[in-house]
Design a protein around this motif. Structure first.
Motif, PDB file in Angstrom:
ATOM      1  N   LEU A 191      65.185  86.554 110.554  1.00  0.00           N
ATOM      2  CA  LEU A 191      66.617  86.327 110.776  1.00  0.00           C
ATOM      3  C   LEU A 191      67.423  86.499 109.497  1.00  0.00           C
ATOM      4  O   LEU A 191      66.906  86.373 108.388  1.00  0.00           O
ATOM      5  N   ASN A 192      68.711  86.741 109.695  1.00  0.00           N
ATOM      6  CA  ASN A 192      69.644  86.802 108.582  1.00  0.00           C
ATOM      7  C   ASN A 192      70.163  85.390 108.317  1.00  0.00           C
ATOM      8  O   ASN A 192      70.662  84.736 109.204  1.00  0.00           O
ATOM      9  N   GLY A 193      70.014  84.912 107.100  1.00  0.00           N
ATOM     10  CA  GLY A 193      70.500  83.573 106.773  1.00  0.00           C
ATOM     11  C   GLY A 193      69.387  82.556 106.828  1.00  0.00           C
ATOM     12  O   GLY A 193      68.205  82.873 106.760  1.00  0.00           O
ATOM     13  N   SER A 194      69.801  81.301 106.970  1.00  0.00           N
ATOM     14  CA  SER A 194      68.825  80.218 106.996  1.00  0.00           C
ATOM     15  C   SER A 194      68.840  79.563 108.365  1.00  0.00           C
ATOM     16  O   SER A 194      69.912  79.303 108.898  1.00  0.00           O
ATOM     17  N   PRO A 195      67.744  79.318 108.996  1.00  0.00           N
ATOM     18  CA  PRO A 195      66.370  79.640 108.630  1.00  0.00           C
ATOM     19  C   PRO A 195      66.121  81.144 108.726  1.00  0.00           C
ATOM     20  O   PRO A 195      66.779  81.852 109.483  1.00  0.00           O
ATOM     21  N   SER A 196      65.155  81.602 107.984  1.00  0.00           N
ATOM     22  CA  SER A 196      64.880  83.041 107.910  1.00  0.00           C
ATOM     23  C   SER A 196      63.892  83.526 108.962  1.00  0.00           C
ATOM     24  O   SER A 196      63.747  84.725 109.145  1.00  0.00           O
ATOM     25  N   TRP A 197      63.207  82.598 109.648  1.00  0.00           N
ATOM     26  CA  TRP A 197      62.164  83.001 110.593  1.00  0.00           C
ATOM     27  C   TRP A 197      62.321  82.264 111.910  1.00  0.00           C
ATOM     28  O   TRP A 197      62.858  81.161 111.974  1.00  0.00           O
ATOM     29  N   ALA A 237      68.872  91.124 107.798  1.00  0.00           N
ATOM     30  CA  ALA A 237      67.915  90.157 107.245  1.00  0.00           C
ATOM     31  C   ALA A 237      67.446  90.581 105.860  1.00  0.00           C
ATOM     32  O   ALA A 237      67.436  91.764 105.517  1.00  0.00           O
ATOM     33  N   ASN A 238      67.034  89.586 105.105  1.00  0.00           N
ATOM     34  CA  ASN A 238      66.528  89.803 103.763  1.00  0.00           C
ATOM     35  C   ASN A 238      65.172  90.511 103.841  1.00  0.00           C
ATOM     36  O   ASN A 238      64.288  90.086 104.585  1.00  0.00           O
ATOM     37  N   VAL A 239      64.995  91.571 103.065  1.00  0.00           N
ATOM     38  CA  VAL A 239      63.740  92.328 103.079  1.00  0.00           C
ATOM     39  C   VAL A 239      62.590  91.461 102.572  1.00  0.00           C
ATOM     40  O   VAL A 239      61.457  91.582 103.044  1.00  0.00           O
ATOM     41  N   GLU A 240      62.870  90.571 101.640  1.00  0.00           N
ATOM     42  CA  GLU A 240      61.823  89.701 101.106  1.00  0.00           C
ATOM     43  C   GLU A 240      61.207  88.833 102.198  1.00  0.00           C
ATOM     44  O   GLU A 240      60.003  88.573 102.184  1.00  0.00           O
ATOM     45  N   SER A 241      62.024  88.401 103.156  1.00  0.00           N
ATOM     46  CA  SER A 241      61.498  87.584 104.255  1.00  0.00           C
ATOM     47  C   SER A 241      60.514  88.389 105.098  1.00  0.00           C
ATOM     48  O   SER A 241      59.464  87.885 105.494  1.00  0.00           O
ATOM     49  N   MET A 242      60.847  89.635 105.360  1.00  0.00           N
ATOM     50  CA  MET A 242      59.967  90.511 106.138  1.00  0.00           C
ATOM     51  C   MET A 242      58.667  90.770 105.375  1.00  0.00           C
ATOM     52  O   MET A 242      57.576  90.696 105.942  1.00  0.00           O
ATOM     53  N   LEU A 243      58.778  91.067 104.086  1.00  0.00           N
ATOM     54  CA  LEU A 243      57.581  91.327 103.286  1.00  0.00           C
ATOM     55  C   LEU A 243      56.704  90.085 103.168  1.00  0.00           C
ATOM     56  O   LEU A 243      55.476  90.191 103.144  1.00  0.00           O
ATOM     57  N   LYS A 244      57.326  88.932 103.130  1.00  0.00           N
ATOM     58  CA  LYS A 244      56.566  87.676 103.057  1.00  0.00           C
ATOM     59  C   LYS A 244      55.745  87.480 104.330  1.00  0.00           C
ATOM     60  O   LYS A 244      54.579  87.094 104.267  1.00  0.00           O
ATOM     61  N   VAL A 245      56.351  87.797 105.481  1.00  0.00           N
ATOM     62  CA  VAL A 245      55.636  87.685 106.760  1.00  0.00           C
ATOM     63  C   VAL A 245      54.473  88.683 106.797  1.00  0.00           C
ATOM     64  O   VAL A 245      53.351  88.336 107.173  1.00  0.00           O
ATOM     65  N   LEU A 246      54.736  89.921 106.394  1.00  0.00           N
ATOM     66  CA  LEU A 246      53.682  90.944 106.425  1.00  0.00           C
ATOM     67  C   LEU A 246      52.542  90.595 105.474  1.00  0.00           C
ATOM     68  O   LEU A 246      51.367  90.773 105.809  1.00  0.00           O
ATOM     69  N   ALA A 247      52.861  90.069 104.288  1.00  0.00           N
ATOM     70  CA  ALA A 247      51.817  89.677 103.333  1.00  0.00           C
ATOM     71  C   ALA A 247      51.001  88.515 103.883  1.00  0.00           C
ATOM     72  O   ALA A 247      49.771  88.493 103.753  1.00  0.00           O
TER      73      ALA A 247
END
Length: 138
Positions: free
Chosen positions: A68-74, A111-121
Motif C-alpha cells: 500500500l501507499n502510506g502507512s500501513p504499507s502492507w 507505493a514505496n518500492v522499498e516496501s515491495m522489495l522488503k516483501v520479495l526479500a
C-alpha cells in the motif's frame, strides 16, 4: 685573462620547471573534466508473453499480499497490517495453514518500492516460491 665560471654556477642555467608543471596539471584537470565518462548500466530482461491465459486471474483462492501507499504499507487478504513484524507473522501463519494456495502480490502504483522489495526479500529468505505479481494490462 679569461675566467671560467665556477661549477656551482652551471646549476643556475637549468630552466625552472614549475610553470611547465602548472600547465601540465591544468591541462590534465581540463581533460578529466571534459572527458565523456561511460555510465555503467545493467540490462534487465523482463519476460514477455503473448499467451493471454498467463494474464488471466486465477480460478482458485489465493493468499493476497497488498503493498500500500502510506502507512500501513502492507495488507494481507485485503486487511491492512500495522507493523512489519505482524505482517510477516500473519503471512507465515497463512502459508502454513494453506500450503496449496498460491501467493499473489499486488502493489499500488504510488507505493514505496522499498516496501515491495522488503516483501520479495522476505519471501525469498523463507523459501516462498509460488508467487504471482499482479500487473495492470496495457
Amino acid at each position: 685573462m679569461i675566467r671560467s665560471r665556477p661549477e656551482s654556477d652551471n646549476e643556475s642555467f637549468t630552466p625552472d620547471l614549475t610553470p611547465l608543471l602548472d600547465i601540465i596539471f591544468i591541462v590534465m584537470v581540463f581533460l578529466l573534466l571534459t572527458a565523456n565518462i561511460q555510465i555503467k548500466t545493467m540490462e534487465v530482461a523482463i519476460p514477455q508473453t503473448n499467451d493471454s491465459a498467463v494474464l488471466d486471474s486465477p480460478d482458485q483462492e489465493v493468499i493476497a499480499i497488498n503493498v500500500l501507499n502510506g502507512s500501513p504499507s502492507w495488507a494481507l487478504q485485503g486487511e491492512p497490517v500495522e507493523t512489519w513484524e505482524m505482517f510477516t507473522a500473519n503471512l507465515l501463519q497463512l502459508i502454513k495453514e494453506n500450503p496449496g494456495k498460491p501467493v499473489v502480490i499486488a502493489a499500488d502504483k504510488q507505493a514505496n518500492v522499498e516496501s515491495m522489495l522488503k516483501v520479495l526479500a522476505f519471501m525469498q529468505n523463507n523459501n516462498i516460491n509460488a508467487t504471482n505479481i499482479v500487473m495492470e494490462e496495457e
